[in-house]
Design a protein around this motif. Structure first.
Motif, PDB file in Angstrom:
ATOM      1  N   GLN A   6       1.324  -2.080  -0.730  1.00 32.73           N
ATOM      2  CA  GLN A   6       2.495  -1.720  -1.530  1.00 32.73           C
ATOM      3  C   GLN A   6       2.942  -0.296  -1.227  1.00 32.73           C
ATOM      4  O   GLN A   6       2.397   0.669  -1.749  1.00 32.73           O
ATOM      5  CB  GLN A   6       2.245  -1.847  -3.037  1.00 32.73           C
ATOM      6  N   HIS A   8       6.798   2.025  -0.360  1.00 32.10           N
ATOM      7  CA  HIS A   8       8.255   1.966  -0.528  1.00 32.10           C
ATOM      8  C   HIS A   8       8.952   2.961   0.389  1.00 32.10           C
ATOM      9  O   HIS A   8       8.443   4.065   0.602  1.00 32.10           O
ATOM     10  CB  HIS A   8       8.626   2.251  -1.982  1.00 32.10           C
ATOM     11  N   SER A  12      14.733   1.470  -0.623  1.00 25.51           N
ATOM     12  CA  SER A  12      14.810   1.323  -2.082  1.00 25.51           C
ATOM     13  C   SER A  12      14.533   2.681  -2.706  1.00 25.51           C
ATOM     14  O   SER A  12      15.334   3.597  -2.539  1.00 25.51           O
ATOM     15  CB  SER A  12      13.885   0.213  -2.610  1.00 25.51           C
ATOM     16  N   ASP A  37       9.731  -2.905  -0.532  1.00 21.07           N
ATOM     17  CA  ASP A  37      10.878  -2.300  -1.199  1.00 21.07           C
ATOM     18  C   ASP A  37      11.411  -3.222  -2.290  1.00 21.07           C
ATOM     19  O   ASP A  37      11.255  -4.438  -2.237  1.00 21.07           O
ATOM     20  CB  ASP A  37      11.975  -1.979  -0.176  1.00 21.07           C
ATOM     21  N   HIS A  38      12.065  -2.617  -3.276  1.00 21.18           N
ATOM     22  CA  HIS A  38      12.570  -3.359  -4.428  1.00 21.18           C
ATOM     23  C   HIS A  38      13.803  -4.187  -4.051  1.00 21.18           C
ATOM     24  O   HIS A  38      14.819  -3.652  -3.603  1.00 21.18           O
ATOM     25  CB  HIS A  38      12.973  -2.396  -5.549  1.00 21.18           C
ATOM     26  N   GLU A  63       9.098  -6.363  -3.376  1.00 21.09           N
ATOM     27  CA  GLU A  63       8.791  -6.232  -4.800  1.00 21.09           C
ATOM     28  C   GLU A  63      10.017  -6.647  -5.602  1.00 21.09           C
ATOM     29  O   GLU A  63      11.122  -6.166  -5.350  1.00 21.09           O
ATOM     30  CB  GLU A  63       8.397  -4.803  -5.168  1.00 21.09           C
ATOM     31  N   ASP A 254       1.364   2.055  -3.937  1.00 22.78           N
ATOM     32  CA  ASP A 254       2.674   2.288  -4.567  1.00 22.78           C
ATOM     33  C   ASP A 254       3.227   3.638  -4.119  1.00 22.78           C
ATOM     34  O   ASP A 254       3.853   4.371  -4.897  1.00 22.78           O
ATOM     35  CB  ASP A 254       2.564   2.229  -6.095  1.00 22.78           C
ATOM     36  N   HIS A 256       5.523   6.429  -2.728  1.00 21.05           N
ATOM     37  CA  HIS A 256       6.958   6.669  -2.656  1.00 21.05           C
ATOM     38  C   HIS A 256       7.306   7.975  -1.934  1.00 21.05           C
ATOM     39  O   HIS A 256       8.278   8.038  -1.212  1.00 21.05           O
ATOM     40  CB  HIS A 256       7.570   6.752  -4.062  1.00 21.05           C
TER      41      HIS A 256
END
Length: 287
Positions: A6, A8, A12, A37-38, A63, A254, A256
């Motif tokens: 996970q 990003h 996103s 990415d979302h 995601e 997660d 970012h």
């Protein structure tokens, strides 16, 4: 073997391009990774090429913000067929809904005195519109920062404080996510396949047996066990639930961005690693 399922990117709400993410993961000896990415798959091709150059295996990732009945939660989707027209239609619909929500929220802020060109801001993002990077743009304008500082009563409000008190506040912008119905996702999975994983359930206190049981019955494949959002107690509890319901265990950072802090920690990678050896059933995803 170190993995990260996970992360990003700038497609996103991340701050590194997919290529820069590959550099970062390689520097941390990651062998298998998923860009999640979302509500967009826009960065997957760039990520795959960049990771191949670093000898990192990639799996398709995504995601999603999901709703089922009155429940709202996040799902990670792995190993799906990313070129599906039906998948792209589903994501495009969610992105269009998000753009409308963001535009309405920005108009509310304008009526409260914020200096905002909503068209210019919305058009800066071609896929999912991330609130964190939107906040970065808005607070750069002195008038906007003055309003935010006055509202929050602090000279240097954090991004999270602005998010909760301005963008999620009904009296100001009240911007919610664009949720996709779980039934739609499960129906689409029948044709594009892959595994669906409940994302960082400990972050939103979604640890109860009844909820996990209902998701298992509906067809969810696994739980994200190892996450920087989880305490050791949450991890142990999730492991027990995963074993009880015969669910795949996954893990992700997660990641970012690099944080600009004086404490010496600039990302969870300073204290956090995910070893596939501790994750039962993970080979169904990474093999």
């Amino acid at each position: 073997m170190l993995i990260d399922l996970q992360v990003h990117s700038t497609y996103s709400d991340g701050y590194l391009t997919p290529s820069k993410l590959a550099d970062f993961l390689s520097a941390n000896n990651i062998k298998i990774a998923a860009l999640t990415d979302h509500n967009t798959v826009g960065g997957l091709d760039e990520f795959k090429i960049a990771c191949e150059n670093k000898k990192i295996k990639t799996i398709n990732g995504l995601e999603l913000y999901v709703k089922s009945g009155h429940k709202k939660f996040n799902l990670l989707w792995y190993n799906f067929y990313k070129n599906s027209a039906d998948l792209h239609d589903l994501l495009r619909t969610s992105q269009t809904m998000r753009r409308r929500q963001i535009r309405n929220g920005l108009m509310k802020l304008k009526r409260r005195g914020f200096k905002i060109d909503e068209n210019l801001l919305v058009d800066k993002f071609n896929h999912y519109i991330p609130l964190n990077r939107l906040i970065d743009c808005i607070i750069k304008i002195p008038t906007n920062k003055k309003i935010i500082v006055k509202k929050l009563k602090t000279a240097n409000p954090s991004q999270d404080e602005i998010l909760i008190n301005i963008f999620k506040n009904k009296a100001f912008a009240k911007i919610s996510e664009s949720y996709i119905g779980l039934k739609q996702i499960l129906k689409l999975r029948k044709t594009i396949h892959g595994q669906l994983i409940l994302n960082h359930p400990g972050k939103h206190n979604q640890l109860d047996r009844k909820f996990i049981d209902s998701l298992k019955t509906l067809g969810i494949d696994g739980l994200e066990i190892i996450s920087p959002h989880h305490s050791i107690g949450a991890i142990m509890h999730l492991q027990r639930l995963a074993r009880e319901y015969k669910l795949i265990m996954t893990g992700g950072s997660d990641f970012h961005r690099f944080e600009s802090m004086s404490a010496g920690l600039n990302s969870c990678y300073n204290y956090f690693r995910i070893d596939a050896n501790y994750l039962t059933g993970i080979k169904k995803i990474i093999s």
